[in-house]
Design a protein around this motif. Sequence first.
Motif, mmCIF file in Angstrom:
data_model
loop_
_atom_site.group_PDB
_atom_site.id
_atom_site.type_symbol
_atom_site.label_atom_id
_atom_site.label_comp_id
_atom_site.label_asym_id
_atom_site.label_seq_id
_atom_site.Cartn_x
_atom_site.Cartn_y
_atom_site.Cartn_z
ATOM 1 N N LEU A 280 0.827 -1.211 0.000
ATOM 2 C CA LEU A 280 0.000 0.000 0.000
ATOM 3 C C LEU A 280 0.860 1.260 0.000
ATOM 4 O O LEU A 280 0.409 2.336 -0.394
ATOM 5 N N TYR A 281 2.113 1.123 0.449
ATOM 6 C CA TYR A 281 3.004 2.279 0.574
ATOM 7 C C TYR A 281 3.911 2.461 -0.643
ATOM 8 O O TYR A 281 4.774 3.353 -0.640
ATOM 9 N N TYR A 282 3.720 1.648 -1.673
ATOM 10 C CA TYR A 282 4.627 1.672 -2.819
ATOM 11 C C TYR A 282 4.702 3.069 -3.456
ATOM 12 O O TYR A 282 5.795 3.622 -3.652
ATOM 13 N N TYR A 283 3.544 3.642 -3.769
ATOM 14 C CA TYR A 283 3.555 4.952 -4.439
ATOM 15 C C TYR A 283 3.918 6.080 -3.475
ATOM 16 O O TYR A 283 4.514 7.091 -3.889
ATOM 17 N N ALA A 284 3.611 5.899 -2.206
ATOM 18 C CA ALA A 284 4.053 6.891 -1.211
ATOM 19 C C ALA A 284 5.579 6.923 -1.167
ATOM 20 O O ALA A 284 6.189 8.002 -1.076
ATOM 21 N N ALA A 285 6.199 5.737 -1.266
ATOM 22 C CA ALA A 285 7.664 5.653 -1.270
ATOM 23 C C ALA A 285 8.252 6.305 -2.524
ATOM 24 O O ALA A 285 9.245 7.038 -2.457
ATOM 25 N N LYS A 286 7.615 6.058 -3.683
ATOM 26 C CA LYS A 286 8.097 6.660 -4.930
ATOM 27 C C LYS A 286 7.978 8.191 -4.878
ATOM 28 O O LYS A 286 8.844 8.916 -5.390
ATOM 29 N N TYR A 287 6.907 8.665 -4.250
ATOM 30 C CA TYR A 287 6.721 10.106 -4.105
ATOM 31 C C TYR A 287 7.819 10.703 -3.222
ATOM 32 O O TYR A 287 8.439 11.720 -3.582
ATOM 33 N N GLU A 288 8.080 10.077 -2.076
ATOM 34 C CA GLU A 288 9.103 10.587 -1.150
ATOM 35 C C GLU A 288 10.492 10.536 -1.790
ATOM 36 O O GLU A 288 11.281 11.482 -1.660
ATOM 37 N N LEU A 289 10.778 9.440 -2.501
ATOM 38 C CA LEU A 289 12.073 9.326 -3.181
ATOM 39 C C LEU A 289 12.187 10.375 -4.285
ATOM 40 O O LEU A 289 13.232 11.018 -4.452
#
Length: 334
Positions: A280-289
């Motif tokens: 569920l956090y995959y796109y949140a991680a891509k956004y933060e990166l």
Amino acid sequence: MKKLTIIIIVILSVFINNFSFAADIKTKFNRAMKSFNSGNYRAAELQFKIIISENDNEFNDRARFYMARAIFYQKKFKSAIFEFNNFFHKSSTAVLQNESRYWIGESYFHLKDYVKAIGSYNRFIKKSNNTELILQSLDRIASIYYKQKRYEEAIIEWKKYIVKSKDKIKNAEAVVKIGDAYYENKSYNKAIKLLNKVITSRVNATILAKARITVGKIYQKKKEHTKALKVFKSISSSYLNKPEFVEIRFFIAMTYIALNKISEAKTQLKLFIVTGKKSLYYYAAKYELGKIQLNTSEVNKGIENIKDVRTNTTDKTLRNKSLMALSKYYININ
């Protein structure tokens, strides 16, 4: 004398035929159970139907019950409900009759008709002495309440589970679930107090890891990021690549960001993105990166990551954040 002999022959013939029929039915039932136990549920369903069609035999009741279960295991849940209800009204076997309520509950659960599922589970619990299925029912009810964000009701059901169960490991799992419910309900101090008891008990390494994740997340919420990082790092590295624990890297990364340790955060985000595509956090991680990369020599990769988030995420808030991040970047370079 001749008449007597004929009568005896007729009686013997009837007896032999009946014995042969009973033996044949038993063979058929055993064959059907073999199919059922080996997971060949379609074959089992058809074999049980043949036994049922040969009315009023001693295996009829069990054949109806296991036929319904065979249908359930084929994921034909509406048909399973029909057959279990049919069995319930026709059965003369009280134990199986009540157990059918549990399977009706399971069928409704898989159909996501949670109101009817809970009703069936509760009716089963009131009449049953089957501890294993009672515990499974309580866990199902609690998980339904948890999904519906009815956390206090979920906690009550898991507490009932703990009272009923004598298994230390399963009880510890239930305690961790209660801790998660307290976390979601923002009862952070209750959650930490409860979960720390599990952590100090050292009952099971996997359960300890789950407890530590929730405790770490609570410290994040309380903005005690140094404590959060310490808790996350206390989880064995062997868990970091397991599917159910892959999100630990994301939580560690977010803690590093809060502590302004950007280089460490970037490393953890990259590792998480490689292994956490289903998270569920995959796109949140891509956004933060992506946000981090926009301020480094990896700017093109940052733009690519944030565009990917904007295009593919279903989270409206995250989509808006990614759009704003790109807009801000383009304004600053012009």
